[in-house]
Enzyme design. Structure first.
Site, mmCIF file in Angstrom:
data_model
loop_
_atom_site.group_PDB
_atom_site.id
_atom_site.type_symbol
_atom_site.label_atom_id
_atom_site.label_comp_id
_atom_site.label_asym_id
_atom_site.label_seq_id
_atom_site.Cartn_x
_atom_site.Cartn_y
_atom_site.Cartn_z
ATOM 1 C CD GLU A 33 111.245 61.344 -0.401
ATOM 2 O OE1 GLU A 33 110.181 60.709 -0.309
ATOM 3 O OE2 GLU A 33 111.368 62.519 -0.029
ATOM 4 N NE ARG B 226 115.906 76.926 4.754
ATOM 5 C CZ ARG B 226 115.272 76.376 3.742
ATOM 6 N NH1 ARG B 226 114.812 77.127 2.762
ATOM 7 N NH2 ARG B 226 115.063 75.083 3.686
#
Length: 178
Positions: A104, A67
């Protein structure tokens, strides 16, 4: 006051999707802003004005996959400077520099073309979101590897509870905080 109203317009256009991509997550969706030309223009104007006033001498806008690619080229065009993409591993041709960063669960890799930035060029890293800060930290490290002068980062949205800015050794400007 004009900027406050423009920020309010952008914030009002940002979508929210509960439990996406998994339960307990509230996903902030920037795409409705892009579908609204007057609000998208306001956002780009705010970002351009910030870079002009707070990042004097910036020579390159660096956009993070994916993005950051929506804002970076337009900002670079507005400032009459170059745009350089940082992409995921294996997406850029030619010689690249790489940095691996932790996710993560596991790790990922960013790359930039070696010849895209000259040593000491002043760069600003642009993305839509600052969450845990891992991608911004990796992008800064990658720019330092190619000897760029990183002026800082500019993001549209910051999820402040995740403390992502704490991972950065450079100033980060966020336009909207949740």
């Amino acid at each position: 006051m004009a900027e406050d109203k423009r920020i309010e317009n952008v914030k009002a256009a940002i979508g929210a999707h509960p439990d996406f991509p998994k339960p307990g997550i509230l996903f902030r969706d920037i795409f409705p802003v892009l579908r609204n030309p007057p609000v998208f223009k306001q956002l780009l104007d705010i970002m351009t004005e910030y870079l002009q006033s707070q990042c004097p001498g910036v020579e390159i806008v660096v956009g993070l996959e994916s993005r950051g690619f929506l804002f970076g080229p337009i900002l670079a065009q507005n400032l009459n400077i170059g745009f350089v993409p940082i992409r995921k591993k294996g997406k850029l041709p030619g010689l690249t520099e790489k940095v691996t960063y932790k996710l993560e669960y596991g790790e990922d890799c960013f790359e930039v073309q070696r010849d895209s930035i000259k040593p000491e060029q002043k760069v600003v890293i642009v993305d839509d979101l600052l969450a845990t800060g891992g991608t911004m930290k990796a992008a800064i490290e990658l720019m330092e590897t190619v000897k760029a002068d990183v002026l800082g980062g500019l993001v549209v949205i910051e999820l402040v509870d995740l403390k992502g800015r704490d991972k950065s050794n450079k100033p980060i400007k966020s336009l909207i905080e949740y």
